[in-house]
Motif scaffolding. Sequence first.
Motif, PDB file in Angstrom:
ATOM      1  N   UNK A 186      53.653 -32.027 -22.762  1.00 42.99           N
ATOM      2  CA  UNK A 186      54.772 -31.512 -22.681  1.00 42.99           C
ATOM      3  C   UNK A 186      54.979 -30.188 -22.923  1.00 42.99           C
ATOM      4  N   UNK A 187      54.318 -29.801 -24.203  1.00 43.07           N
ATOM      5  CA  UNK A 187      54.357 -28.484 -24.447  1.00 43.07           C
ATOM      6  C   UNK A 187      53.592 -27.569 -23.492  1.00 43.07           C
ATOM      7  N   UNK A 188      52.269 -28.209 -23.379  1.00 43.04           N
ATOM      8  CA  UNK A 188      51.415 -27.775 -22.150  1.00 43.04           C
ATOM      9  C   UNK A 188      52.049 -27.357 -20.906  1.00 43.04           C
ATOM     10  N   UNK A 189      52.891 -28.207 -20.241  1.00 44.18           N
ATOM     11  CA  UNK A 189      53.803 -28.026 -19.232  1.00 44.18           C
ATOM     12  C   UNK A 189      54.643 -27.082 -19.230  1.00 44.18           C
ATOM     13  N   UNK A 193      50.501 -24.004 -19.531  1.00 39.25           N
ATOM     14  CA  UNK A 193      49.112 -23.779 -20.392  1.00 39.25           C
ATOM     15  C   UNK A 193      47.861 -24.858 -19.468  1.00 39.25           C
ATOM     16  N   UNK A 194      48.856 -25.941 -18.943  1.00 36.09           N
ATOM     17  CA  UNK A 194      47.927 -26.885 -18.342  1.00 36.09           C
ATOM     18  C   UNK A 194      47.170 -26.626 -17.296  1.00 36.09           C
ATOM     19  N   UNK A 195      45.679 -26.615 -17.160  1.00 31.90           N
ATOM     20  CA  UNK A 195      44.958 -26.066 -16.229  1.00 31.90           C
ATOM     21  C   UNK A 195      44.267 -27.174 -15.898  1.00 31.90           C
ATOM     22  N   UNK A 196      44.515 -28.120 -14.941  1.00 31.34           N
ATOM     23  CA  UNK A 196      43.696 -29.383 -14.550  1.00 31.34           C
ATOM     24  C   UNK A 196      42.352 -28.976 -13.691  1.00 31.34           C
ATOM     25  N   UNK A 197      42.398 -27.965 -13.459  1.00 25.74           N
ATOM     26  CA  UNK A 197      40.984 -27.488 -12.501  1.00 25.74           C
ATOM     27  C   UNK A 197      39.860 -27.702 -13.719  1.00 25.74           C
ATOM     28  N   UNK A 198      40.201 -27.436 -15.022  1.00 30.21           N
ATOM     29  CA  UNK A 198      39.264 -27.436 -15.997  1.00 30.21           C
ATOM     30  C   UNK A 198      38.549 -28.768 -16.132  1.00 30.21           C
ATOM     31  N   UNK A 277      42.410 -29.945 -20.249  1.00 23.95           N
ATOM     32  CA  UNK A 277      43.355 -29.182 -19.372  1.00 23.95           C
ATOM     33  C   UNK A 277      43.928 -27.955 -20.143  1.00 23.95           C
ATOM     34  N   UNK A 278      44.127 -27.871 -21.320  1.00 28.25           N
ATOM     35  CA  UNK A 278      44.449 -27.055 -22.554  1.00 28.25           C
ATOM     36  C   UNK A 278      43.449 -26.100 -22.982  1.00 28.25           C
ATOM     37  N   UNK A 279      42.069 -26.181 -22.825  1.00 25.35           N
ATOM     38  CA  UNK A 279      41.166 -25.496 -23.079  1.00 25.35           C
ATOM     39  C   UNK A 279      41.299 -23.967 -23.428  1.00 25.35           C
ATOM     40  N   UNK A 280      41.722 -23.494 -22.209  1.00 23.40           N
ATOM     41  CA  UNK A 280      41.728 -22.017 -22.017  1.00 23.40           C
ATOM     42  C   UNK A 280      40.370 -21.488 -21.704  1.00 23.40           C
ATOM     43  N   UNK A 281      39.847 -20.486 -22.452  1.00 16.38           N
ATOM     44  CA  UNK A 281      38.504 -20.045 -22.334  1.00 16.38           C
ATOM     45  C   UNK A 281      37.542 -21.108 -22.735  1.00 16.38           C
ATOM     46  N   UNK A 282      36.856 -21.543 -21.759  1.00 15.45           N
ATOM     47  CA  UNK A 282      35.863 -22.752 -21.956  1.00 15.45           C
ATOM     48  C   UNK A 282      34.664 -21.901 -22.601  1.00 15.45           C
ATOM     49  N   UNK A 299      48.348 -24.649 -29.436  1.00 11.41           N
ATOM     50  CA  UNK A 299      49.188 -25.115 -28.286  1.00 11.41           C
ATOM     51  C   UNK A 299      50.399 -25.688 -29.291  1.00 11.41           C
ATOM     52  N   UNK A 300      50.371 -26.277 -30.391  1.00  9.05           N
ATOM     53  CA  UNK A 300      51.448 -26.638 -30.926  1.00  9.05           C
ATOM     54  C   UNK A 300      51.992 -26.121 -32.224  1.00  9.05           C
ATOM     55  N   UNK A 301      51.144 -25.024 -32.471  1.00  5.19           N
ATOM     56  CA  UNK A 301      51.822 -24.069 -33.415  1.00  5.19           C
ATOM     57  C   UNK A 301      51.064 -24.449 -34.931  1.00  5.19           C
ATOM     58  N   UNK A 302      50.969 -23.564 -36.004  1.00  5.16           N
ATOM     59  CA  UNK A 302      50.199 -23.992 -37.093  1.00  5.16           C
ATOM     60  C   UNK A 302      50.765 -25.283 -38.088  1.00  5.16           C
ATOM     61  N   UNK A 303      52.123 -25.249 -37.858  1.00  8.53           N
ATOM     62  CA  UNK A 303      52.692 -26.488 -38.828  1.00  8.53           C
ATOM     63  C   UNK A 303      52.602 -27.577 -38.181  1.00  8.53           C
ATOM     64  N   UNK A 304      52.924 -27.885 -37.093  1.00  8.24           N
ATOM     65  CA  UNK A 304      52.821 -29.134 -36.376  1.00  8.24           C
ATOM     66  C   UNK A 304      51.082 -29.419 -36.123  1.00  8.24           C
TER      67      UNK A 304
END
Length: 500
Positions: A186-189, A193-198, A277-282, A299-304
């Motif tokens: 949800x947060x990635x969408x 930030x979701x990159x399914x090509x990864x 899908x959320x890796x970013x810089x592989x 992705x979710x922040x430091x607290x969560x």
Amino acid sequence: MSSIPPSALPHVGGQDTLKRDVTAFQSFAIAFGFVSIATGIFTAYGAMLATSGPMGIWTWPIVVIGQLMVAFVLGSLSARIPITGYAYQWTSRVANPVLGWIMGWVSFTFLVIVLCAVDYTIASTVLPAMLHYTGGAFDAWWITTLVIIAQALLIAFSTKATQAFNAMAVTLELIGMSCLVVLLFVVGWYRHSLDFSLLFNTGALSRSGYFSLGSLTHVGPWFMGTLLGAFTIVGFESAANLAEETNEPARVVPRAMWQAIVSVGGLGMLFLIAITALLGDVTAMTASPTPIADVITRVLGPVVGSLLLLLVIISIFACGLVILLSGTRLVWAMSRDERFPGWQMLHRIHPTLRTPVNATILVSIVGEAILSIFSRDTDALFVLFSAATLLPTIIYTVSVLMYAIRRNSLPPSQGFSLGRWEKPVVTLALLWLLFELTIFRDESFFKPWLYVLIMLAIGAVYLVWLLATRGRHGLAMPDMIAVDAILDADKGAEYDTAEH
């Protein structure tokens, strides 16, 4: 039967018995807790990125299917011989007691090394990301030492409390990992930030020869990715190691095994897709010692992120707890049969706590000793989890082969049967295990093989001593009919107790 030592029989109502109070959910929790999505994936995902790239996650379904076939076979064995000691008991009674002893020693070797591998994950991959520090090999060693001590104390003082904690941890893990997967998607969408090509990215690895089988001492990149699933989806048979403490084990234990694999398989695949899908810089994530923790925090922040990492720590602690619990039961079962070094002390059940305290102390000490060997090794985690993947593969292969050869002479099952699916299930399980064993021809597994050979050499010395002092007949096990009689007597004793 005269050659069988009295301690070789599971006593009914004696001082060396364990209380039968493990419920169906607790049995599932034991199997699921050992497998543990959080533990296995957090431990091995970084190594998979390095050897196979992100696309290595697609080996996961293959492992799930293969291990599910193995679980069906082992479930069939556990339904026919529901006695504490799992592979040791099965092989001793179905094949021969000498091979059974060897399998018991290999199982002990596996449990102490996987205990180190799992608990080491807390100190080496999760805590550094959660508390924002750069941990070294020595830091990981002393933190893991404290974790093992805490687990041993809980197991020694109360099996009931151990079961309750594990059931709670498994419930939290199922809920928490499900929520984590949903949040990541949800947060990635929402953040784009979701990159399914990864999911089909090979990272720094060339696509040329990526799917090759490799050479004599080298495994192709994609197939190395199977280690992620092979390390995670092991230990489901630990439910069988508490058979004498489980209500209706012939029915409950096999179900706990396959349910654990199906649960981990489905949820684990979704988690792997989300993280990848959320890796970013592989390249950066491949170089990171804590890639999953890094992704969650980013992705979710430091607290969560910290709260979810705390959940992961609880899950990993529970996983190590189940492993140590299983190890103590194995040592106790072999000691009850007068087959483990120091059995005179290790078969005893504490009169007040009703737990095998001495066996718990021994497994913990051996685990600490192995851990100290790797205390200065910067590659410790890879070596530990590789050895903890190789050993169960050996155990499963021997068990499935034995079942395939002797299945027509096994006692009848009262709780689980493969029926007409027996031959295809056994065939698929064998094909999967033989393939998995070929993965360990890669030269990167030199240290794990060395550990296995050293532990087998130690076991061989003791086995030779046993054979020299007792002879082969001195290692005899009860006949199948005797096992059935003992279990029937156990059920009768429980019925009489309930009536009065």
